[in-house]
Design an enzyme around this catalytic site. Sequence first.
Site, PDB file in Angstrom:
ATOM      1  N   LYS A  28      80.833  33.155  32.464  1.00 21.63           N
ATOM      2  CA  LYS A  28      81.122  31.906  31.734  1.00 21.63           C
ATOM      3  C   LYS A  28      81.090  32.154  30.239  1.00 21.63           C
ATOM      4  O   LYS A  28      80.440  33.096  29.762  1.00 21.63           O
ATOM      5  CB  LYS A  28      80.128  30.799  32.101  1.00 21.63           C
ATOM      6  CG  LYS A  28      78.651  31.092  31.763  1.00 21.63           C
ATOM      7  CD  LYS A  28      78.212  30.760  30.360  1.00 21.63           C
ATOM      8  CE  LYS A  28      76.775  31.187  30.103  1.00 21.63           C
ATOM      9  NZ  LYS A  28      76.406  31.354  28.726  1.00 21.63           N
TER      10      LYS A  28
ATOM     11  N   ASP B  54      71.653  28.173  34.321  1.00 23.45           N
ATOM     12  CA  ASP B  54      73.083  28.497  34.388  1.00 23.45           C
ATOM     13  C   ASP B  54      73.574  28.721  35.825  1.00 23.45           C
ATOM     14  O   ASP B  54      74.777  28.861  36.050  1.00 23.45           O
ATOM     15  CB  ASP B  54      73.395  29.776  33.593  1.00 23.45           C
ATOM     16  CG  ASP B  54      73.306  29.567  32.086  1.00 23.45           C
ATOM     17  OD1 ASP B  54      73.184  28.413  31.648  1.00 23.45           O
ATOM     18  OD2 ASP B  54      73.355  30.572  31.363  1.00 23.45           O
TER      19      ASP B  54
HETATM   20  P1  ATP Z   1      72.738  33.873  29.931  1.00 26.61           P
HETATM   21  O1  ATP Z   1      74.148  33.871  29.417  1.00 26.61           O
HETATM   22  O2  ATP Z   1      72.594  33.095  31.224  1.00 26.61           O
HETATM   23  O3  ATP Z   1      71.718  33.538  28.921  1.00 26.61           O
HETATM   24  P2  ATP Z   1      72.916  36.711  29.848  1.00 26.61           P
HETATM   25  O4  ATP Z   1      74.321  36.890  30.302  1.00 26.61           O
HETATM   26  O5  ATP Z   1      72.664  36.812  28.379  1.00 26.61           O
HETATM   27  O6  ATP Z   1      72.392  35.339  30.392  1.00 26.61           O
HETATM   28  P3  ATP Z   1      72.044  38.347  32.004  1.00 26.61           P
HETATM   29  O7  ATP Z   1      73.154  39.328  32.139  1.00 26.61           O
HETATM   30  O8  ATP Z   1      71.991  37.254  32.991  1.00 26.61           O
HETATM   31  O9  ATP Z   1      72.004  37.743  30.545  1.00 26.61           O
HETATM   32  O10 ATP Z   1      70.711  39.208  32.005  1.00 26.61           O
HETATM   33  C1  ATP Z   1      69.499  38.807  31.413  1.00 26.61           C
HETATM   34  C2  ATP Z   1      68.401  39.736  31.951  1.00 26.61           C
HETATM   35  O11 ATP Z   1      68.193  39.384  33.332  1.00 26.61           O
HETATM   36  C3  ATP Z   1      68.788  41.197  31.948  1.00 26.61           C
HETATM   37  O12 ATP Z   1      68.286  41.841  30.816  1.00 26.61           O
HETATM   38  C4  ATP Z   1      68.179  41.748  33.228  1.00 26.61           C
HETATM   39  O13 ATP Z   1      66.974  42.433  32.962  1.00 26.61           O
HETATM   40  C5  ATP Z   1      67.825  40.531  34.076  1.00 26.61           C
HETATM   41  N1  ATP Z   1      68.528  40.467  35.382  1.00 26.61           N
HETATM   42  C6  ATP Z   1      67.985  40.145  36.545  1.00 26.61           C
HETATM   43  N2  ATP Z   1      68.882  40.158  37.544  1.00 26.61           N
HETATM   44  C7  ATP Z   1      70.046  40.481  37.008  1.00 26.61           C
HETATM   45  C8  ATP Z   1      71.351  40.658  37.542  1.00 26.61           C
HETATM   46  N3  ATP Z   1      71.619  40.507  38.832  1.00 26.61           N
HETATM   47  N4  ATP Z   1      72.330  40.970  36.682  1.00 26.61           N
HETATM   48  C9  ATP Z   1      72.058  41.117  35.361  1.00 26.61           C
HETATM   49  N5  ATP Z   1      70.842  41.008  34.807  1.00 26.61           N
HETATM   50  C10 ATP Z   1      69.838  40.684  35.623  1.00 26.61           C
END
Ligand code: ATP
Length: 300
Positions: free
Chosen positions: A11, A138
């Site tokens: 997203k 989210d």
């Molecule tokens: P958001 O946009 O919802 O704030 P994000 O995209 O910035 O999230 P994510 O990729 O969801 O961040 O990852 C945040 C943290 O979650 C990562 O640093 C990782 O350690 C942890 N994590 C746990 N499960 C997962 C997964 N399946 N995929 C990615 N990261 C994961």
Amino acid sequence: MSSVTVRVPAKVNVQLSVGPLREDGFHDLVNVFHAVSIFDEVAAKESESITVAVTGDWADQVPVDDENLAIRAARALAKHAGRGYGADLVIRKAIPVAGGMAGGSADAAGALVACNELWGLGLPVEDLMEIAADLGSDVPFSLMGGTALGTGRGERLTELPTAGTFHWTFATAHGGLSTPRVYAECDRLRAAAMAEVPWPEPDADLVAALRAGDPHALGRRLSNDLQPAALTLRPALATTLEAGRRLGALGAIVSGSGPTCAFLAEDAAHATRLARAIPESAPTRTTTAAHGPTPGATIL
Ligand code: ATP
């Protein structure tokens, strides 16, 4: 059913308005989510216990223990069903990790849909949405997809009508940004500025631009209250945003808590040109052209 594969979109937040800090440490948000065509795949196979493996780009940055959101989702679903179900989950990761594109939430949503099918639970989407909301703010949107207005902590969703397809370019950065850290920096900057923080409201012009399918109007209305904090923590992102603007992007914004930057393009060809040209003058890890809106978690 011995194996199920689910595709889940990333997203971008086309509006992210962050209200004042609440007593419980959260913020009230107005969050306009838009699902785009960068997908993770979550496959679930019958097994005795719940395990996860991760393949693809970014795999080395994803935990494979109980911290993994897909495992937590599968556990929550098994608990809801009241039985000790098992599944071997394999995530094919294409959504940037810690990139502000809800990759972890996408995998949680994918695991919910895959295990619901694998275990023959037949739970309606309303039940999955409730479990999703407990897993993270989210996650419900990753189930739903499309374009939606999120309020509360982002988890109360209303679908927003859109026309046509919007074309985007996403530029990822080396190294992620922690979402809680970006919120904390946002609070710190606001406290230092001593400015009154307004109550977040949906932007009527942005909602109208989505409904009309007008990328020029949408580009002018893109907004993200977390962007100043992301730019303070990662000043190089300003160069990336500027590179896209110079190349004619209709709007350039940090995606969610960053550090991925999102550029709205005129059309698919322009998105491809942006993806090729931005790295020539900005420090990016990868660039990808994509489009939205796309459906939420879908069984393949
Ligand atoms: P958001 O946009 O919802 O704030 P994000 O995209 O910035 O999230 P994510 O990729 O969801 O961040 O990852 C945040 C943290 O979650 C990562 O640093 C990782 O350690 C942890 N994590 C746990 N499960 C997962 C997964 N399946 N995929 C990615 N990261 C994961």
